[in-house]
Design a protein around this motif. Structure first.
Motif, mmCIF file in Angstrom:
data_model
loop_
_atom_site.group_PDB
_atom_site.id
_atom_site.type_symbol
_atom_site.label_atom_id
_atom_site.label_comp_id
_atom_site.label_asym_id
_atom_site.label_seq_id
_atom_site.Cartn_x
_atom_site.Cartn_y
_atom_site.Cartn_z
ATOM 1 N N PHE A 35 51.154 41.112 39.218
ATOM 2 C CA PHE A 35 52.049 42.078 38.584
ATOM 3 C C PHE A 35 53.442 42.125 39.196
ATOM 4 N N ASP A 43 53.295 45.192 34.194
ATOM 5 C CA ASP A 43 51.955 45.729 33.976
ATOM 6 C C ASP A 43 51.007 44.535 33.910
ATOM 7 N N TYR A 44 50.096 44.411 34.893
ATOM 8 C CA TYR A 44 49.228 43.234 34.930
ATOM 9 C C TYR A 44 48.326 43.148 33.698
ATOM 10 N N LYS A 45 48.151 44.266 32.979
ATOM 11 C CA LYS A 45 47.325 44.265 31.771
ATOM 12 C C LYS A 45 48.075 43.710 30.562
ATOM 13 N N ASP A 46 49.411 43.608 30.666
ATOM 14 C CA ASP A 46 50.210 43.146 29.528
ATOM 15 C C ASP A 46 51.470 42.454 30.042
ATOM 16 N N SER A 95 49.401 40.811 43.712
ATOM 17 C CA SER A 95 48.439 41.059 42.648
ATOM 18 C C SER A 95 47.708 42.366 42.909
ATOM 19 N N ASN A 96 47.270 42.989 41.844
ATOM 20 C CA ASN A 96 46.592 44.271 41.955
ATOM 21 C C ASN A 96 45.194 44.133 42.551
ATOM 22 N N ARG A 125 44.121 37.951 41.743
ATOM 23 C CA ARG A 125 44.139 38.097 40.285
ATOM 24 C C ARG A 125 44.857 39.394 39.927
ATOM 25 N N GLN A 126 45.148 39.573 38.647
ATOM 26 C CA GLN A 126 45.896 40.717 38.139
ATOM 27 C C GLN A 126 47.301 40.744 38.749
ATOM 28 N N GLN A 164 41.134 52.305 44.937
ATOM 29 C CA GLN A 164 41.757 51.180 44.249
ATOM 30 C C GLN A 164 41.184 49.877 44.780
#
Length: 263
Positions: free
Chosen positions: A69, A98-101, A61-62, A66-67, A31
């Motif tokens: 969540f 969900d960091y993507k959404d 953040s993931n 950044r990312q 990861q």
């Protein structure tokens, strides 16, 4: 002929083993490094004024910076039973997305209440802190379901000042801890968190620490009764923690207070 049969048998064995090999892929894929930012305002207790407290905001953040969540907002009220023994009651709100959404809203939110005891041990140089915590946790999930869980935590935290014997203004210090998380309903051993970092106390109020934390979650493998890492476990994170400490007027200017992270 025998060589042909042997080659065929070997080929069949390799083909048959392929699904098994795929099934034995690592449970913990690599990861990216994540990041935590922790901002704390604290009022430690003292011999003259035993009541204290703190408030804290934290974001994760993931990936590095950044990312995003996850965030948490929490606080607590403490009471110094004696200079080396502190009781605290705290509560907070925790949100995971969900960091993507991010626009879809949190995957779950948690409201948490906890009670803890902290025992400190001071030597000429090495400082140790034992923290015992009991948590009550209420979860609300995106699908409108909910659940309640309890958890027990124990953390052993060590501090070592480098340029002074005590951690006061102008002190550069090392900090390290290991914390275990226990679930009474099972799996009993739920999580392990290991931290190491360096800090500096700029003034009697301002302290900053930069470190590394590895957090691993655990599952219970029913096949042979052994603990195994989950797929999302063993994530490395860079941690920046900044603490502003208020002080009671009667506290002596050189009194040592450990720069513990409240998380």
């Amino acid at each position: 002929m025998n060589k042909t049969i042997l080659a065929g048998a070997l080929l069949l064995a390799l083909v048959g083993a392929a699904p098994s090999a795929r099934a034995q892929a690592p449970l913990n894929p690599v990861q990216p490094w994540g990041s935590w930012v922790i901002l704390t305002a604290q009022l430690p207790g003292s011999t003259e004024h035993r009541w204290g407290g703190y408030v804290e905001a934290q974001g994760r953040s993931n990936a590095l910076a950044r990312q995003f969540f996850y965030y948490e907002l929490k606080g607590g009220v403490s009471f110094d039973i004696d200079p080396n023994f502190t009781f605290l009651v705290g509560g907070g709100r925790y949100s995971t997305s969900d960091y993507k959404d991010l626009d879809a809203g949190p995957l779950n939110t948690e409201k948490r209440l906890w009670e803890q005891l902290v025992l400190t041990q001071y030597s000429k140089r090495l400082k140790l802190e034992h923290r015992y915590r009991i948590e009550q946790r209420w979860f609300s999930f995106r699908d409108d379901s909910s659940s309640f869980r309890q958890r027990f935590r124990y953390r052993l935290n060590a501090f070592f000042p480098l340029n002074k014997k005590t951690i006061t203004t102008g002190t550069l210090f090392l900090s390290a801890y290991d914390e275990i998380f226990l679930n009474p309903r099972g799996p009993v051993f739920e999580r392990n968190r290991v931290y190491g970092g360096v800090g500096y106390q700029f003034t009697k109020h301002l302290i900053a620490q930069l470190g590394y934390v590895n957090q691993a979650n655990y599952n219970y493998k029913t096949a042979d009764g052994q603990f195994i890492l989950q797929n999302t476990a063993a994530k490395n994170n860079l941690v920046l923690a900044v603490t502003y400490k208020f002080s009671h007027r009667a506290v002596p200017p050189g009194q040592e207070r450990l720069p513990s992270q409240q998380d």
